[in-house]
Scaffold this active site. Structure first.
Site, PDB file in Angstrom:
ATOM      1  N   ASP A 159       1.150  -1.672  -0.444  1.00  0.00           N
ATOM      2  CA  ASP A 159      -0.113  -0.308   0.115  1.00  0.00           C
ATOM      3  C   ASP A 159       0.811   1.169  -0.041  1.00  0.00           C
ATOM      4  OD1 ASP A 159      -2.740   1.117  -0.240  1.00  0.00           O
ATOM      5  OD2 ASP A 159      -2.146   1.297   1.910  1.00  0.00           O
TER       6      ASP A 159
ATOM      7  N   HIS B 166       3.176   4.510   6.408  1.00  0.00           N
ATOM      8  CA  HIS B 166       3.111   4.748   5.275  1.00  0.00           C
ATOM      9  C   HIS B 166       1.656   5.783   4.908  1.00  0.00           C
ATOM     10  CE1 HIS B 166       0.404   0.737   4.616  1.00  0.00           C
ATOM     11  NE2 HIS B 166      -0.463   1.757   4.271  1.00  0.00           N
TER      12      HIS B 166
END
Ligand SMILES: [Zn+2]
Length: 1024
Positions: A374, A578
């Site tokens: 991701d 992230h």
């Protein structure tokens, strides 16, 4: 014969949804409910169990945002349930469309042992596989009333991202608390029907297989009495046995299903909630593993294991056992699933070092693949770092999110800036949350790009983000899809098994060279500036702290602060997650992250000062040891512009600064004479090597590199021009900037004040409620223009850029990446180039033509853009730093307030000068008094830079030295070591020793090292 496939499909869909699925649970018997509202942060499990409960009812509202409510469910298994499988159904008011983003719970027995999680798609608690009847039921549920922030109308600004602003409204209402019979045969019928129905929906309308399946479904539904589904389910199933038994074609695609839950370490919830999300999901997954022998579950992120080890030891014990059994599989080998373009090179290595160390210490294993499904793009340096850390494969699916271009491969070799290659797979299902639906399985088959030679793909399978992971329904689907005519095949497998097969299928895999740029989320290089600032500052301080702590250990026998450095590294690595470093979390997360960065800074400043003190060096400007925990400390580092006042300089950087060599403490050479003067309407900054002119409004109208005589600013143009854009992307406010932003621009022409201040020029401007003060000066060596910006940012949905038209004819812009640099075109001939309208750099970027270029360095920002434009008959480069944004989702006040950043420009620069400038403004020399110090380690070739000096992670006392070739060419350097050496060995990036390396030891120890372009090498030196 007559048939109408549409009617058959519609019938099966309605009966499945309205009659069969609800019949899985029968004979509901209400249970007694009681609740304890915590009214604040989570409490220990023992306190929750022992709390005072008040009676509650189905229908009661509960749960203000972020609160915890403990529920108690009690009752007795009815005698009539004897011999049957019994469960509790507890619906806390779930919305099945919002799985992972709302209320969740972890169920405990009265003794505090965890049972499983409660989620929108898993509202059941097991009571007995075969009830005796009459046994007591008593469960406790630690229920979190997390608010839905990404709602049906997504991306609306919300105040629910902080406890204080979230409001007191109760968000949920208990819908059900019953003891029920689990009708096993109905469950099986539901999945027979569902899998066949979804397969039929994917098959060609004219196919015989589809007609046969629909015929069988009609016959099955004819056999089921909708008033007695449980009693007739077996008869219905009998009609489906034949179509379910038909095997898949020999050439069928094979999907490796890997049980998974992509749990973001913080995002639309604070870090502390992730600890509980992981505990909930893993407690369910270990139970699922116990019940299904062929199921395999994979979880990444050593940090998430460490959290449950610390906070939910009873869950962790079961996870540890499941890992030992080989079916709960740690993957990725990283501390967290970090952003993969913004962290510095050394930090990426530490993600692997600390991740693999944890898995080795805890489970005796190391991950063979990197797992970043991701992250928002992948640096071109990663292949070398992955291979160098011992990884054999890499997985992501994020590039399927590209707005514009379709990536041409599913399985391929990815080649990095140095030529390293790693086998890479993009699951063609284009998701990391597979449900194994018919549509997803068909997509994997259709979308797999290597189908002419291979037939294998991977599917991470399960609800992420606290949706609970893999479900028994997915396992039921996989069982039917194992070998089914018309479908791709599905098998549960360890990802290593998949990668071995996938690689064997592709003897000549395609090669993708360079970065995996994500054509989306381009604003994450800029959003939430304090995340970028804290990360950069602490990465550089960690480099410096490890260096001086190593020198102090070797030369002065000072104890190396292993614990402090491990702790600060792990904090920085966590904050590279992230959704944290990219700036895409709620306000709570970013407020806490800034405080954590400030705390790390304070500790590292202490390590640096103490280490230097042990070496007889006292920093002149005392290190801030009482930095406030909320506001990050100033980044404007001492020294670069004050050299003439000090005797000694401490230079940790791997480049010389003011005459003080790399990694040493010495006497500064006299700085260049620098002047700042008023001239006509404007101002001039001048040194021996640079003459910069500003107009009356503080814009750069000339910047002459005196060595070449070239003016970098095109005639009649203005640099240092602030440009304000409207910035309201179609989706994903904190993440995205859309190309249309460029069309809505306001140049901030006017200045409130431009004045001389010593050897600097101060420019103040205001716009709307915002203001900026810039301080322009020359560096102590007179070779760079420094711009210190202090912005009081009060905008809404705006993007602020700082523009410099540069008279350089450049087809490409050069940008530093981890351990080297890469080029990107400045034109947009192709759709791939057009999509890269906003890009990222580490510490510097550069536009140049042969013999002349301009380097742009930063101390805390990453985004920039370069556009070619035609002015006065020539093509010039419009170069812009990305400074600040003001998105309103998920943090409605992102970046508001005072922000500081320093930029530096060098004229007449090439890559070597840009590299030097990038180091200089990020690790500036520190003024000091005391004893000069020769470097402990030194590289003779200035192209080969030392990026880490530390003591070995295994605490053997060995010295680890890492260096990299920074020019993109070949280099041979002498590494000079000022210590007595017993052995020198090569090491991999995880510091594991390899072959002995020859060294000469007459006088100083020297090691000759040859490096390929951008090669990173690590040496392990055993002191004598
Ligand atoms: Zn994620």
């Amino acid at each position: 014969m007559h048939n109408n496939q549409d009617l058959s499909l519609a019938r099966a869909n309605r009966v499945l949804t309205e009659r069969l699925r609800p019949a899985i649970h029968s004979h509901p018997q209400p249970l007694a409910l009681a609740a304890h509202r915590v009214g604040g942060e989570p409490i220990p499990v023992a306190d929750g169990l022992a709390a005072e409960y008040v009676p509650a009812q189905v229908g009661d509202p509960w749960g203000r945002a972020w609160d915890t409510t403990w529920f108690r469910v009690t009752g007795t298994v009815p005698a009539a349930f004897a011999g049957r499988r019994v469960e509790v159904l507890l619906d806390l008011g779930f919305d099945t469309n919002m799985t992972g983003f709302q209320a969740e719970g972890l169920v405990y027995r009265a003794d505090g042992s965890p049972v499983r999680s409660l989620h929108p798609r898993a509202q059941w608690i097991p009571v007995a596989k075969e009830a005796a009847g009459g046994e007591p039921i008593e469960f406790y549920v630690e229920a979190a009333s997390n608010p839905v922030l990404l709602d049906y109308v997504p991306f609306l600004p919300t105040e629910k991202g902080e406890w204080e602003t979230a409001g007191e409204e109760l968000l949920y209402r208990v819908r059900r608390a019953d003891a029920v019979i689990f009708e096993t045969e109905v469950f099986e019928l539901v999945h027979d029907v569902e899998v066949l129905l979804q397969l039929a929906e994917q098959l060609d309308a004219g196919s015989a297989r589809r007609a046969k399946i629909l015929f069988a479904l009609d016959r099955a539904l004819d056999a089921v009495d909708l008033q007695d589904v449980a009693g007739t389910a077996a008869a219905g199933r009998a009609q489906l046995a034949e179509v379910l038994a038909a095997p898949a074609a020999p050439s069928s695609h094979l999907i490796t299903a890997v049980g998974h839950a992509h749990i973001d370490s913080a995002w639309l919830w604070p870090l502390r909630e992730t600890v509980r999300k992981v505990a909930r999901t893993t407690s369910s997954m270990v139970t699922l593993l116990e019940e299904h022998d062929d199921f395999v579950y994979a979880m990444s992120s050593a940090q998430q294991y460490a959290w449950i080890k610390q906070h939910r030891p009873e869950v962790y014990a079961r996870v540890k056992q499941a890992v030992a059994d080989g079916r709960f599989v740690p993957v990725g080998g990283m501390w967290v699933e970090a952003d993969a373009v913004l962290p510095g090179g050394e930090a990426m290595i530490r993600q692997f070092l600390y991740g693999q160390r944890f898995f080795r210490d805890e489970f005796g294993i190391e991950c063979r693949g990197a797992w970043l499904p991701d992250s928002f793009g992948y640096s071109a340096a990663l292949p070398q770092l992955l291979v160098g850390a011992g990884f054999e494969w890499f997985l992501t699916q994020k590039i399927s999110w590209n707005e514009r271009n379709v990536f041409p491969h599913s399985s391929f070799e990815w080649e990095g800036i140095d030529g390293s290659r790693i086998f890479t797979h993009f699951p063609p299902m284009d998701t990391y949350n597979s449900q194994l639906s018919g549509a997803e399985v068909a997509l994997a088959d259709r979308n797999f790009k290597e189908k002419s030679v291979g037939s294998s793909s991977l599917a991470p399978t399960g609800w992420g983000d606290g949706g609970g992971g893999t479900t028994r329904e997915m396992i039921a689907r996989a069982k039917r899809l194992a070998d089914l005519e018309g479908s791709a095949k599905v098998v549960w497998e360890h990802p290593d098994v998949f990668f071995a097969r996938a690689r064997a299928e592709l003897p000549e895999p395609a090669v993708w060279k360079g970065e995996l740029y994500l054509e989306r989320h381009r604003a994450t290089y800029t959003t939430q500036h304090k995340m970028k600032q804290g990360n950069r500052r602490n990465e550089q301080l960690l480099f410096e702290a490890e260096l001086w702590a190593s020198v102090a250990a070797v030369r002065a026998g000072r104890a190396y602060p292993y614990e402090l450095l491990d702790g600060t590294w792990q904090e920085v690595l966590l904050l590279q997650f992230h959704d944290i470093l990219p700036g895409t979390s709620i306000a709570w997360v970013h407020r806490e992250a800034a405080a954590r960065h400030a705390r790390v800074t304070e500790i590292l400043q202490g390590v640096i000062a103490d280490s230097l003190a042990a070496l007889g060096v006292e920093l002149v400007e005392p290190v801030e040891t009482t930095a406030p925990l909320v506001e990050p400390a100033e980044t404007t580092a001492p020294g670069l512009d004050k050299l003439d006042q000090r005797d000694l300089l401490v230079n940790a950087a791997p480049i010389a600064q003011s005459g003080v060599g790399a990694g040493s403490v010495g006497v500064a050479t006299a700085g260049s004479p620098i002047s700042a003067t008023a001239s006509g309407d404007g101002f001039v900054l001048a040194s021996d090597s640079l003459r910069v002119e500003l107009d009356a409004a503080g814009h750069l109208v000339s910047a002459v590199d005196l060595a070449s005589g070239r003016d970098a600013i095109p005639a009649g143009e203005r640099g240092n021009l602030l440009q304000l854009h409207q910035d309201f992307p179609n989706l994903w406010d904190a993440w995205d900037v859309d190309n249309s932003y460029r069309k809505m621009r306001r140049d901030l022409d006017a200045a409130d004040e431009v004045r001389l201040d010593g050897d600097a020029i101060v420019v103040r401007r205001s716009f709307g409620a915002s203001s900026i003060e810039q301080r322009l000066s020359l560096s102590a060596d007179g070779r760079a223009l420094l711009i210190d910006n202090t912005v009081d940012w009060q905008e809404t949905e705006k993007f602020l850029k700082l523009a410099f038209p540069i008279d350089v004819f450049a087809d490409t812009a050069v940008a530093e990446t981890q351990f080297g640099f890469q080029t990107r075109t400045t034109h947009d001939n192709t759709s791939w180039e057009n999509a890269r309208f906003e890009t990222h750099a580490q510490r510097w970027f550069l536009v140049r033509e042969p013999g002349f270029g301009v380097a742009f360095a930063n101390d805390s920002s990453y985004g920039f853009d370069v556009v070619r434009s035609r002015r006065g008959g020539a093509v010039v480069s419009d170069v812009r730093f990305s400074m600040l944004r003001a998105p309103r989702f998920p943090d409605p006040r992102a970046d508001l307030g005072v922000q500081r950043m320093r930029f530096a420009l060098a004229f007449g620069a090439d890559e070597a000068r840009a590299t030097e400038l990038g180091w200089a403004i990020n690790t500036p020399a520190r003024p000091a008094v005391g004893a000069a110090l020769a470097p402990l380690v030194r590289s003779s070739d200035p192209r080969v830079l030392i990026s880490a000096v530390k003591l070995a992670d295994d605490r053997s006392g060995d010295l680890i030295v890492r260096l990299y070739e920074s020019s993109g060419g070949r280099a041979t350097t002498q590494l000079l070591l000022d210590l007595d050496v017993a052995a020198v060995r090569a090491a991999d990036l995880l510091e594991r020793p390899g072959e002995p390396v020859e060294y000469a030891a007459d006088g100083a120890v020297s090691v000759e090292l040859a490096l390929r372009p951008f090669q990173v090498r690590t040496l392990r030196i055993t002191p004598a």
